[in-house]
Design an enzyme around this catalytic site. Structure first.
Site, PDB file in Angstrom:
ATOM      1  N   GLY A 249      55.452  74.585 102.614  1.00  0.00           N
ATOM      2  CA  GLY A 249      56.987  74.948 101.815  1.00  0.00           C
ATOM      3  C   GLY A 249      56.694  76.260 100.983  1.00  0.00           C
ATOM      4  O   GLY A 249      55.972  76.214 100.516  1.00  0.00           O
TER       5      GLY A 249
ATOM      6  N   ARG B 260      55.097  75.452 109.318  1.00  0.00           N
ATOM      7  CA  ARG B 260      54.401  74.270 109.365  1.00  0.00           C
ATOM      8  C   ARG B 260      53.824  74.265 110.979  1.00  0.00           C
ATOM      9  O   ARG B 260      54.673  74.760 111.632  1.00  0.00           O
ATOM     10  CB  ARG B 260      55.299  73.093 109.113  1.00  0.00           C
TER      11      ARG B 260
ATOM     12  N   ASP C 233      48.990  70.778  99.569  1.00  0.00           N
ATOM     13  CA  ASP C 233      47.931  69.951  99.802  1.00  0.00           C
ATOM     14  C   ASP C 233      47.517  69.747 101.352  1.00  0.00           C
ATOM     15  O   ASP C 233      46.290  69.638 101.841  1.00  0.00           O
ATOM     16  CB  ASP C 233      47.637  68.632  99.127  1.00  0.00           C
TER      17      ASP C 233
ATOM     18  N   THR D  71      53.279  75.377  95.798  1.00  0.00           N
ATOM     19  CA  THR D  71      54.246  74.301  96.230  1.00  0.00           C
ATOM     20  C   THR D  71      55.092  73.882  95.144  1.00  0.00           C
ATOM     21  O   THR D  71      54.638  73.860  93.691  1.00  0.00           O
ATOM     22  CB  THR D  71      53.543  73.009  96.596  1.00  0.00           C
TER      23      THR D  71
ATOM     24  N   ASP E  98      56.349  71.204  94.454  1.00  0.00           N
ATOM     25  CA  ASP E  98      55.946  69.633  94.047  1.00  0.00           C
ATOM     26  C   ASP E  98      55.019  69.416  92.952  1.00  0.00           C
ATOM     27  O   ASP E  98      55.173  68.281  92.412  1.00  0.00           O
ATOM     28  CB  ASP E  98      55.494  69.027  95.558  1.00  0.00           C
TER      29      ASP E  98
ATOM     30  N   ASP F 144      51.827  68.423  92.919  1.00  0.00           N
ATOM     31  CA  ASP F 144      51.292  67.369  93.299  1.00  0.00           C
ATOM     32  C   ASP F 144      49.973  67.552  93.620  1.00  0.00           C
ATOM     33  O   ASP F 144      49.277  66.906  94.568  1.00  0.00           O
ATOM     34  CB  ASP F 144      52.117  66.728  94.316  1.00  0.00           C
TER      35      ASP F 144
ATOM     36  N   ARG G  65      58.733  65.774  97.366  1.00  0.00           N
ATOM     37  CA  ARG G  65      58.232  65.001  98.487  1.00  0.00           C
ATOM     38  C   ARG G  65      57.555  63.585  97.877  1.00  0.00           C
ATOM     39  O   ARG G  65      58.490  62.816  97.356  1.00  0.00           O
ATOM     40  CB  ARG G  65      57.036  65.818  99.134  1.00  0.00           C
TER      41      ARG G  65
HETATM   42  P1  ADP Z   1      51.949  71.794 102.225  1.00  0.00           P
HETATM   43  O1  ADP Z   1      50.694  72.964 102.450  1.00  0.00           O
HETATM   44  O2  ADP Z   1      53.059  72.577 101.399  1.00  0.00           O
HETATM   45  O3  ADP Z   1      51.620  70.530 101.587  1.00  0.00           O
HETATM   46  P2  ADP Z   1      52.276  70.780 104.913  1.00  0.00           P
HETATM   47  O4  ADP Z   1      51.969  69.405 104.558  1.00  0.00           O
HETATM   48  O5  ADP Z   1      53.458  70.869 105.775  1.00  0.00           O
HETATM   49  O6  ADP Z   1      52.554  71.765 103.607  1.00  0.00           O
HETATM   50  O7  ADP Z   1      51.104  71.576 105.527  1.00  0.00           O
HETATM   51  C1  ADP Z   1      51.244  72.741 105.998  1.00  0.00           C
HETATM   52  C2  ADP Z   1      50.353  72.893 107.342  1.00  0.00           C
HETATM   53  O8  ADP Z   1      49.015  72.650 106.995  1.00  0.00           O
HETATM   54  C3  ADP Z   1      50.679  71.871 108.360  1.00  0.00           C
HETATM   55  O9  ADP Z   1      51.850  72.222 109.062  1.00  0.00           O
HETATM   56  C4  ADP Z   1      49.552  71.985 109.512  1.00  0.00           C
HETATM   57  O10 ADP Z   1      49.494  73.191 110.122  1.00  0.00           O
HETATM   58  C5  ADP Z   1      48.498  72.153 108.156  1.00  0.00           C
HETATM   59  N1  ADP Z   1      47.800  71.030 107.928  1.00  0.00           N
HETATM   60  C6  ADP Z   1      48.343  69.792 107.041  1.00  0.00           C
HETATM   61  N2  ADP Z   1      47.798  68.845 107.006  1.00  0.00           N
HETATM   62  C7  ADP Z   1      46.396  69.201 107.956  1.00  0.00           C
HETATM   63  C8  ADP Z   1      45.423  68.264 108.490  1.00  0.00           C
HETATM   64  N3  ADP Z   1      45.134  67.127 107.959  1.00  0.00           N
HETATM   65  N4  ADP Z   1      44.777  68.855 109.361  1.00  0.00           N
HETATM   66  C9  ADP Z   1      44.916  70.009 109.854  1.00  0.00           C
HETATM   67  N5  ADP Z   1      45.917  70.967 109.397  1.00  0.00           N
HETATM   68  C10 ADP Z   1      46.716  70.371 108.489  1.00  0.00           C
HETATM   69  O1  F6P Z   2      56.764  70.497  99.892  1.00  0.00           O
HETATM   70  C1  F6P Z   2      57.972  71.283  99.518  1.00  0.00           C
HETATM   71  C2  F6P Z   2      59.276  70.483  99.955  1.00  0.00           C
HETATM   72  O2  F6P Z   2      60.248  71.361  99.601  1.00  0.00           O
HETATM   73  C3  F6P Z   2      59.362  68.982  99.286  1.00  0.00           C
HETATM   74  O3  F6P Z   2      59.513  68.961  97.986  1.00  0.00           O
HETATM   75  C4  F6P Z   2      60.170  68.632 100.248  1.00  0.00           C
HETATM   76  O4  F6P Z   2      60.133  67.073 100.539  1.00  0.00           O
HETATM   77  C5  F6P Z   2      59.664  69.349 101.659  1.00  0.00           C
HETATM   78  O5  F6P Z   2      59.217  70.512 101.270  1.00  0.00           O
HETATM   79  C6  F6P Z   2      61.038  69.917 102.589  1.00  0.00           C
HETATM   80  O6  F6P Z   2      60.629  70.196 103.410  1.00  0.00           O
HETATM   81  P1  F6P Z   2      61.427  71.177 104.655  1.00  0.00           P
HETATM   82  O7  F6P Z   2      61.379  72.539 104.056  1.00  0.00           O
HETATM   83  O8  F6P Z   2      60.729  71.067 106.039  1.00  0.00           O
HETATM   84  O9  F6P Z   2      62.593  70.583 104.761  1.00  0.00           O
END
Ligand code: ADP
Ligand code: F6P
Length: 332
Positions: free
Chosen positions: A14, A75, A106, A129, A131, A133, A175
């Site tokens: 995000g 993502r 994370d 982020t 969040d 978190d 989240r």
């Molecule tokens: P954020 O980094 O904000 O927590 P996401 O959880 O959506 O956002 O993760 C962003 C991207 O990081 C995912 O779409 C994926 O490409 C990669 N990613 C997340 N978790 C994993 C994982 N366990 N293994 C490999 N790639 C990951």
């Molecule tokens: O991680 C940032 C965040 O805005 C969270 O607070 C929320 O749950 C999520 O991303 C929303 O994701 P999307 O942009 O895919 O709707």
């Protein structure tokens, strides 16, 4: 290990206000150290597709104040697969990029850790982020701005809530984290805050509303973190109104919280962490995140950023409890 000569930078997950300030700091620090710097467009999706853009000091002019991310973000399902990460590592090697800075949350760090361990990519994360978190940093880049944006909306909702004698259930993002809810709830004078970090206490919420009504109070703000209960603010509102007769509305603030010009706090944190990330990678560090730790910079292994979810007593856990106590005394 050979010295790093060429760094890549990308934003992932995000978007968060302040990501541009972090990109700017990474680019300018790399240049100041005589390193080549390349932007990867669209996060891990662009890394797998080889969407690279050479960057210079001028290409990051006038972006410190902008929300979103000029490098775009995504993502990426393919990055969860070993084959996707192998393609990404191959593209980095082909472009001569021997270090990678990832600004994200994370999830992005879990992917980055795999890229570092499976393919030996020198990797440093910057927490970006809304969040808040992530273990290893007091605040993530974007959190402060998101809180202020949500707070502005809550202040406005309070006007209409008071005019109509209504109870408002306001859902904020985060989240699985209650960080945004906790801070905007306290700063916005909410009567109740519902967060994932503690089980919802329906009896207490109803008792707060009834006690307020007995004192002649007719409008209330209940802030609900989206991850607190299934169904978010709507289901909290339904559960409460089943017990009490209420004139209520639900307001879901949504993606407005992710946009806008970053606050001075987020710009400063992002700039500090951008410099720290390049210095860390240039000093041979890898598989780590740089974070704002008290008044200084902390460096933690990437795995800790998501595994040590429960903060240690004396840090954020204590702050969570303190904010809940303050909000409950001052909000009712
Ligand atoms: P954020 O980094 O904000 O927590 P996401 O959880 O959506 O956002 O993760 C962003 C991207 O990081 C995912 O779409 C994926 O490409 C990669 N990613 C997340 N978790 C994993 C994982 N366990 N293994 C490999 N790639 C990951
Ligand atoms: O991680 C940032 C965040 O805005 C969270 O607070 C929320 O749950 C999520 O991303 C929303 O994701 P999307 O942009 O895919 O709707």
């Amino acid at each position: 290990m050979a010295a790093v000569r060429h760094i890549g930078v990308l934003t992932s997950g995000g978007d968060a206000p302040g990501m541009n300030a972090a990109i700017r700091a990474v680019v300018r620090t790399a240049i100041a150290r005589g390193l080549e710097i390349t932007g990867v467009v669209r996060g891990y999706t662009g890394l797998i597709a080889g969407e690279f853009r050479p960057l210079d000091a001028h290409s990051v002019s006038n972006i410190i104040q902008l929300g979103g991310t000029v490098l775009k973000t995504s993502r990426c399902q393919e990055f969860f697969e070993p084959g996707g990460r192998a393609k990404a590592a191959g593209n980095l090697a082909d472009a001569g990029i021997d270090g990678l800075v990832v600004i994200g949350g994370d999830g992005s760090f879990q992917g980055l850790h795999l890229l570092a361990t499976e393919h030996g990519v020198r990797a440093v994360g910057i927490p970006g982020t809304i969040d808040n978190d992530i273990y290893g940093t007091d605040f993530t880049v974007g959190f402060h701005t998101a809180v202020n944006t949500a707070l502005e909306s809550i202040d406005k909702i309070r006007d209409t809530s008071a005019s109509h004698d209504r109870v408002f259930f306001i859902e904020v993002m985060g989240r699985t984290s209650g960080s945004i809810a906790l801070v905007v709830g306290t700063a916005g004078g909410a009567e109740e805050i519902v967060i994932p970090e503690e089980p919802m206490d329906l009896e207490r919420i109803c008792a707060t509303l009834e006690a307020g009504q007995r004192r002649g109070k007719e409008s209330f703000i209940i802030v609900v973190a989206e991850g607190a209960v299934d169904g978010g603010a709507r289901s909290v509102a339904e559960a409460v109104s089943e017990k009490l007769h209420l004139n209520y509305r639900v307001s879901i603030l949504g993606h407005v919280q992710r946009g806008g010009s970053p606050t001075s706090h987020d710009r400063t944190l992002a700039s500090r962490l951008g410099v720290a990330a390049v210095e860390a990678i240039d000093a041979g560090r890898s598989d780590v995140m740089v974070g704002g730790d008290g008044w200084g910079i902390g460096i933690v292994p990437l795995v800790e950023t998501w595994q040590r979810r429960d903060p240690l007593p004396g840090t954020k856990e204590a702050l969570t409890l303190e904010l809940l106590r303050v909000a409950r005394i001052t909000g009712t």
